[in-house]
Design a protein around this motif. Structure first.
Motif, PDB file in Angstrom:
ATOM      1  N   VAL A 179      25.896  22.206 -82.061  1.00 28.16           N
ATOM      2  CA  VAL A 179      26.940  22.849 -81.276  1.00 28.16           C
ATOM      3  C   VAL A 179      26.223  23.544 -80.127  1.00 28.16           C
ATOM      4  N   SER A 180      26.646  23.263 -78.916  1.00 28.22           N
ATOM      5  CA  SER A 180      26.055  23.958 -77.774  1.00 28.22           C
ATOM      6  C   SER A 180      27.176  24.520 -76.924  1.00 28.22           C
ATOM      7  N   GLY A 181      26.905  25.660 -76.332  1.00 28.61           N
ATOM      8  CA  GLY A 181      27.908  26.323 -75.516  1.00 28.61           C
ATOM      9  C   GLY A 181      27.321  26.808 -74.210  1.00 28.61           C
ATOM     10  N   LEU A 182      28.193  27.012 -73.252  1.00 26.94           N
ATOM     11  CA  LEU A 182      27.803  27.521 -71.949  1.00 26.94           C
ATOM     12  C   LEU A 182      28.872  28.516 -71.518  1.00 26.94           C
ATOM     13  N   LEU A 183      28.445  29.713 -71.133  1.00 26.60           N
ATOM     14  CA  LEU A 183      29.378  30.711 -70.635  1.00 26.60           C
ATOM     15  C   LEU A 183      29.670  30.383 -69.177  1.00 26.60           C
ATOM     16  N   LEU A 184      30.887  29.917 -68.913  1.00 29.49           N
ATOM     17  CA  LEU A 184      31.252  29.531 -67.554  1.00 29.49           C
ATOM     18  C   LEU A 184      31.536  30.748 -66.684  1.00 29.49           C
ATOM     19  N   ARG A 185      32.305  31.698 -67.232  1.00 28.25           N
ATOM     20  CA  ARG A 185      32.608  32.910 -66.476  1.00 28.25           C
ATOM     21  C   ARG A 185      33.126  33.979 -67.436  1.00 28.25           C
ATOM     22  N   SER A 186      33.016  35.215 -66.994  1.00 30.06           N
ATOM     23  CA  SER A 186      33.575  36.333 -67.754  1.00 30.06           C
ATOM     24  C   SER A 186      34.078  37.370 -66.770  1.00 30.06           C
ATOM     25  N   LYS A 187      35.081  38.131 -67.224  1.00 34.59           N
ATOM     26  CA  LYS A 187      35.662  39.139 -66.354  1.00 34.59           C
ATOM     27  C   LYS A 187      36.135  40.316 -67.210  1.00 34.59           C
ATOM     28  N   SER A 188      35.744  41.519 -66.785  1.00 35.60           N
ATOM     29  CA  SER A 188      36.252  42.719 -67.449  1.00 35.60           C
ATOM     30  C   SER A 188      37.679  42.944 -66.988  1.00 35.60           C
ATOM     31  N   MET A 189      38.601  42.958 -67.932  1.00 35.47           N
ATOM     32  CA  MET A 189      40.022  43.116 -67.616  1.00 35.47           C
ATOM     33  C   MET A 189      40.435  44.589 -67.614  1.00 35.47           C
ATOM     34  N   SER A 190      39.737  45.403 -68.428  1.00 34.58           N
ATOM     35  CA  SER A 190      40.015  46.830 -68.504  1.00 34.58           C
ATOM     36  C   SER A 190      38.791  47.501 -69.131  1.00 34.58           C
ATOM     37  N   ASP A 191      38.929  48.806 -69.430  1.00 37.68           N
ATOM     38  CA  ASP A 191      37.817  49.519 -70.057  1.00 37.68           C
ATOM     39  C   ASP A 191      37.535  49.023 -71.470  1.00 37.68           C
ATOM     40  N   ASN A 192      38.490  48.318 -72.074  1.00 37.22           N
ATOM     41  CA  ASN A 192      38.275  47.872 -73.452  1.00 37.22           C
ATOM     42  C   ASN A 192      38.572  46.391 -73.684  1.00 37.22           C
ATOM     43  N   THR A 193      38.559  45.579 -72.627  1.00 36.93           N
ATOM     44  CA  THR A 193      38.822  44.146 -72.783  1.00 36.93           C
ATOM     45  C   THR A 193      37.998  43.325 -71.789  1.00 36.93           C
ATOM     46  N   VAL A 194      37.414  42.251 -72.306  1.00 35.14           N
ATOM     47  CA  VAL A 194      36.696  41.270 -71.489  1.00 35.14           C
ATOM     48  C   VAL A 194      37.230  39.892 -71.856  1.00 35.14           C
ATOM     49  N   GLN A 195      37.435  39.058 -70.856  1.00 33.52           N
ATOM     50  CA  GLN A 195      37.792  37.668 -71.110  1.00 33.52           C
ATOM     51  C   GLN A 195      36.633  36.790 -70.654  1.00 33.52           C
ATOM     52  N   ALA A 196      36.293  35.810 -71.503  1.00 39.41           N
ATOM     53  CA  ALA A 196      35.204  34.883 -71.202  1.00 39.41           C
ATOM     54  C   ALA A 196      35.697  33.458 -71.428  1.00 39.41           C
ATOM     55  N   VAL A 197      35.166  32.545 -70.633  1.00 36.70           N
ATOM     56  CA  VAL A 197      35.489  31.121 -70.789  1.00 36.70           C
ATOM     57  C   VAL A 197      34.203  30.407 -71.190  1.00 36.70           C
ATOM     58  N   LEU A 198      34.262  29.718 -72.331  1.00 36.10           N
ATOM     59  CA  LEU A 198      33.117  28.964 -72.860  1.00 36.10           C
ATOM     60  C   LEU A 198      33.358  27.470 -72.710  1.00 36.10           C
ATOM     61  N   GLU A 199      32.306  26.742 -72.372  1.00 32.09           N
ATOM     62  CA  GLU A 199      32.340  25.281 -72.426  1.00 32.09           C
ATOM     63  C   GLU A 199      31.564  24.888 -73.674  1.00 32.09           C
ATOM     64  N   ILE A 200      32.197  24.131 -74.556  1.00 30.77           N
ATOM     65  CA  ILE A 200      31.625  23.790 -75.849  1.00 30.77           C
ATOM     66  C   ILE A 200      31.404  22.295 -75.945  1.00 30.77           C
ATOM     67  N   ARG A 201      30.248  21.921 -76.494  1.00 32.99           N
ATOM     68  CA  ARG A 201      29.946  20.531 -76.836  1.00 32.99           C
ATOM     69  C   ARG A 201      29.506  20.507 -78.297  1.00 32.99           C
ATOM     70  N   LYS A 202      30.166  19.664 -79.066  1.00 32.13           N
ATOM     71  CA  LYS A 202      29.825  19.558 -80.485  1.00 32.13           C
ATOM     72  C   LYS A 202      30.268  18.204 -81.011  1.00 32.13           C
ATOM     73  N   ASP A 203      29.794  17.869 -82.192  1.00 37.53           N
ATOM     74  CA  ASP A 203      30.238  16.639 -82.843  1.00 37.53           C
ATOM     75  C   ASP A 203      31.668  16.825 -83.336  1.00 37.53           C
ATOM     76  N   LYS A 204      32.449  15.742 -83.298  1.00 43.25           N
ATOM     77  CA  LYS A 204      33.817  15.813 -83.803  1.00 43.25           C
ATOM     78  C   LYS A 204      33.783  16.130 -85.293  1.00 43.25           C
ATOM     79  N   GLY A 205      34.686  16.981 -85.706  1.00 45.66           N
ATOM     80  CA  GLY A 205      34.783  17.326 -87.119  1.00 45.66           C
ATOM     81  C   GLY A 205      33.803  18.399 -87.563  1.00 45.66           C
TER      82      GLY A 205
END
Length: 136
Positions: A53-79
């Motif tokens: 399983v490999s991942g890449l953090l595409l982007r992240s953004k602090s939405m508030s003082d207590n929340t962050v949203q991140a987008v991951l790109e994932i590559r893995k074997d099916k199942g």
């Protein structure tokens, strides 16, 4: 004066000890070369076919003082189920959030939106790594 001995006729008395040793060395080198080539081939196939399983953090953004949203790109074997670990750091460098994200989608390549709850404003978010479930 010592007389030089005449040169022996080629092929009449067989190979010399040096020629036999050279031939043995060539055979040993060929056997070791084939073994090394076989090992490299096996290791390459094993590396390419193992479940990862490999991942890449595409982007992240602090939405508030207590929340962050991140987008991951994932590559893995099916199942295969995987886990990726994300962490966010405050402006002082201290960790303000950490989350293990379980990846159990059937697809082998996808993006995933992840929300992290933080204890303070997150200045940076990073992907620590991904692994298959059950591996450490």
């Amino acid at each position: 004066m010592a007389a030089e001995s005449p040169a022996l006729p080629d092929g009449r008395y067989g190979r010399t000890a040096d020629q036999r040793a050279d031939r043995k060395l060539k055979i040993v080198a060929m056997v070791l070369g084939v073994a090394l080539l076989g090992f490299v081939g096996w290791a390459g196939v094993h590396y390419l076919t193992k479940s990862e399983v490999s991942g890449l953090l595409l982007r992240s953004k602090s939405m508030s003082d207590n929340t962050v949203q991140a987008v991951l790109e994932i590559r893995k074997d099916k199942g295969v189920t995987g886990v990726c670990t994300l962490r966010s750091l405050g402006s002082d460098g201290n960790e303000v959030a950490r989350k293990d994200v379980t990846l159990d989608r059937a697809g082998s390549h996808f993006t995933q939106l992840v929300t992290l709850r933080t204890t303070a404003w997150a200045a940076a978010t990073e992907l620590e790594g991904c692994r298959t479930v059950g591996s450490h």
